[in-house]
Design a protein around this motif. Structure first.
Motif: not given
Length: 181
Positions: A131-138
């Motif tokens: 998830y850390k690679d997806v800004p909206e899932m930070a």
């Protein structure tokens, strides 16, 4: 451990759980030894979804991501479709292959369909790394990585989680929180 496990194998070379414990011990550090013990586990076990999962997991850990996906897809298409960690295995394989959309999709399925009592600290870490690679899932990444951080006792692992938390917070444009980590 080694002394007693070897005595156990000598006493009953067909007792599969010893080989599985050895596989689990070596799966992150010595792939060749892990494979040897996995093969013995497969040979001496009753088969089933666990065996198929451990084979697919070994392929992932050995860096054979597409082969691991293929094995997991076989499970998904058969009687092992509801095996609890199958979706996470697919997620981490796709993540390693750089397919973030597939990785996130399977990780979401895993966390939505697996009870919290069946989620291991490593599972939270894998979810956070994906998830850390997806800004909206930070925020979700930080939440999962914090759980992994809190449950781990090895300083080097905690440092990896802290770095990943900081990276996720940077992607979420949260500089103050990033600084704290």
């Amino acid at each position: 451990m080694d002394e007693w496990y070897k005595k156990g194998i000598t006493a009953d070379p067909t007792y599969a759980p010893i080989y599985l414990d050895y596989f689990d011990y070596f799966k992150n550090t010595d792939y060749n030894k892990a494979k040897t013990y996995l093969d013995q586990y497969v040979k001496n076990s009753d088969g089933g979804c666990n065996v198929q999962y451990f084979q697919a997991d070994y392929l992932f850990r050995a860096g054979s991501y597409q082969e691991s996906i293929n094995k997991a897809k076989e499970m998904e298409a058969g009687t092992c479709a509801s095996f609890s960690h199958l979706n996470l295995l697919l997620a981490v394989n796709y993540h390693r292959l750089g397919d973030t959309a597939q990785a996130v999709s399977y990780a979401k399925k895993f966390f939505a369909n697996t009870s919290a009592s069946n989620v291991l600290p490593d599972d939270y870490a894998f979810g956070g790394f994906i998830y850390k690679d997806v800004p909206e899932m930070a925020d979700t990444a930080v939440k999962y990585l914090k759980i992994a951080y809190d449950q781990d006792t090895i300083p080097a692992e905690k440092a990896i989680y802290a770095d990943s938390i900081a990276a996720a917070l940077e992607k979420a444009n949260k500089p103050v929180e990033k600084y704290n980590w």
